[in-house]
Design a protein around this motif. Sequence first.
Motif, PDB file in Angstrom:
ATOM      1  N   GLY A 210       0.827  -1.203   0.000  1.00 31.53           N
ATOM      2  CA  GLY A 210       0.000   0.000   0.000  1.00 31.53           C
ATOM      3  C   GLY A 210       0.864   1.256   0.000  1.00 31.53           C
ATOM      4  O   GLY A 210       1.280   1.729   1.058  1.00 31.53           O
TER       5      GLY A 210
ATOM      6  N   SER B 215       2.126   4.969   0.217  1.00 23.68           N
ATOM      7  CA  SER B 215       1.661   6.214   0.841  1.00 23.68           C
ATOM      8  C   SER B 215       1.884   7.334  -0.170  1.00 23.68           C
ATOM      9  O   SER B 215       2.989   7.475  -0.709  1.00 23.68           O
TER      10      SER B 215
ATOM     11  N   HIS C 213      -2.626   4.040   0.807  1.00 23.07           N
ATOM     12  CA  HIS C 213      -2.505   4.433   2.211  1.00 23.07           C
ATOM     13  C   HIS C 213      -2.546   5.960   2.232  1.00 23.07           C
ATOM     14  O   HIS C 213      -1.620   6.621   1.742  1.00 23.07           O
TER      15      HIS C 213
ATOM     16  N   ASP D 243      -2.563   9.341   4.224  1.00 25.58           N
ATOM     17  CA  ASP D 243      -2.130   9.868   5.522  1.00 25.58           C
ATOM     18  C   ASP D 243      -2.889  11.141   5.863  1.00 25.58           C
ATOM     19  O   ASP D 243      -2.687  12.180   5.232  1.00 25.58           O
TER      20      ASP D 243
ATOM     21  N   GLU E 235      -7.134   2.924   2.541  1.00 23.05           N
ATOM     22  CA  GLU E 235      -6.897   2.960   3.986  1.00 23.05           C
ATOM     23  C   GLU E 235      -6.626   4.421   4.348  1.00 23.05           C
ATOM     24  O   GLU E 235      -5.805   5.080   3.700  1.00 23.05           O
TER      25      GLU E 235
ATOM     26  N   HIS F  40      -4.942   6.566   7.235  1.00 20.16           N
ATOM     27  CA  HIS F  40      -4.108   6.495   8.444  1.00 20.16           C
ATOM     28  C   HIS F  40      -4.376   7.787   9.198  1.00 20.16           C
ATOM     29  O   HIS F  40      -3.862   8.855   8.833  1.00 20.16           O
TER      30      HIS F  40
ATOM     31  N   LEU G 165      -1.197  -1.646  13.063  1.00 21.73           N
ATOM     32  CA  LEU G 165      -0.123  -0.907  12.392  1.00 21.73           C
ATOM     33  C   LEU G 165       0.977  -0.569  13.395  1.00 21.73           C
ATOM     34  O   LEU G 165       0.738   0.130  14.383  1.00 21.73           O
TER      35      LEU G 165
ATOM     36  N   GLU H  57       0.675  -4.391   9.743  1.00 17.65           N
ATOM     37  CA  GLU H  57       1.184  -3.396   8.792  1.00 17.65           C
ATOM     38  C   GLU H  57       2.383  -2.663   9.403  1.00 17.65           C
ATOM     39  O   GLU H  57       2.417  -2.411  10.611  1.00 17.65           O
TER      40      GLU H  57
ATOM     41  N   ASP I 124       4.822   0.922   8.666  1.00 17.22           N
ATOM     42  CA  ASP I 124       4.720   2.207   7.968  1.00 17.22           C
ATOM     43  C   ASP I 124       5.813   3.145   8.463  1.00 17.22           C
ATOM     44  O   ASP I 124       5.877   3.455   9.663  1.00 17.22           O
TER      45      ASP I 124
ATOM     46  N   VAL J 165       3.430  -0.517   3.945  1.00 15.43           N
ATOM     47  CA  VAL J 165       3.265   0.858   3.474  1.00 15.43           C
ATOM     48  C   VAL J 165       4.648   1.375   3.092  1.00 15.43           C
ATOM     49  O   VAL J 165       5.599   1.228   3.862  1.00 15.43           O
ATOM     50  N   SER J 166       4.719   1.958   1.926  1.00 13.45           N
ATOM     51  CA  SER J 166       6.000   2.519   1.496  1.00 13.45           C
ATOM     52  C   SER J 166       5.711   3.800   0.727  1.00 13.45           C
ATOM     53  O   SER J 166       4.919   3.787  -0.219  1.00 13.45           O
ATOM     54  N   GLY J 167       6.329   4.878   1.166  1.00 11.74           N
ATOM     55  CA  GLY J 167       6.070   6.174   0.547  1.00 11.74           C
ATOM     56  C   GLY J 167       7.174   6.578  -0.406  1.00 11.74           C
ATOM     57  O   GLY J 167       7.154   6.237  -1.585  1.00 11.74           O
TER      58      GLY J 167
END
Length: 243
Positions: A25, A27, A52, A54, A84, A86, A156, A190, A192, A212-214
Amino acid sequence: MVSRLFNNNNMNNCAAGQAIKCRIGPSILNADLSQLYQESQRLLDNGADYLHLDVMDGHFVPNLTFGHPIVKCLRTKLPNAFFETHMMVSNPEQWIEPMGEANVDLYTFHIEPVLSDVLKVCRKVKEAGMKVGLALKPGTGIEAVRQYIDHADMILIMTVEPGFGGQKFMQDMMPKVQWLRQNYPFLDIEVDGGVGLNTINACAEAGANMIVSGTAIINSKDQRSVIASLRETVESSIHKCNV
Ligand SMILES: O=C(CO)[C@H](O)[C@H](O)COP(=O)(O)O
Ligand SMILES: [Fe+2]
């Protein structure tokens, strides 16, 4: 486009065979938010399982992003994507209804500001038609969430202090993930914050299955290959666990 039926009913892990599913997912926090729809669509086209989103209120964390009006607009453009949110907000209860109306799928809130009301918030999230995610800041021990795990669809474990993308991954959060996986083999777990190609191994080995990876994805010239590599690492850990 991914289906919004993101349902494994927490039915999985080592004991149950093909139980836990790897989900990636991204970010969009550090993406070009003037192109939110296009950036989101690109991530989905490149293999993301979910988005994801934020949400920050400038109070629980020292930063501001966006709220339900933007999520609602994005939903009209992406009716089938799994969303999702967050919720890095001081009053998670306040935003349940509007996020439910925006057809958010998974409402992940921090337990820290609502320690005496976690169950009430869980119940309201479910009543609004969303799944429940419970988030822990790095300084929050696993004992704070233990009694609520059976009421949640996902836990998370933050691997940075919430508030900003692009921070350094906190490896010392991995024992929390390990503890959860050992005690809850069927749980969606999860991670993040600072998760990318250099840190995914630690997450996968500890037992995280929702990644989660941005910035690692957003800043990459080849999003598809980063998403595929993250997935491959997590799936190989799940596979090892199953053999
Ligand atoms: O919740 C967050 C920050 O509070 C973000 O989801 C997270 O930081 C993702 O970005 P990156 O992978 O760049 O760390
Ligand atoms: Fe996040």
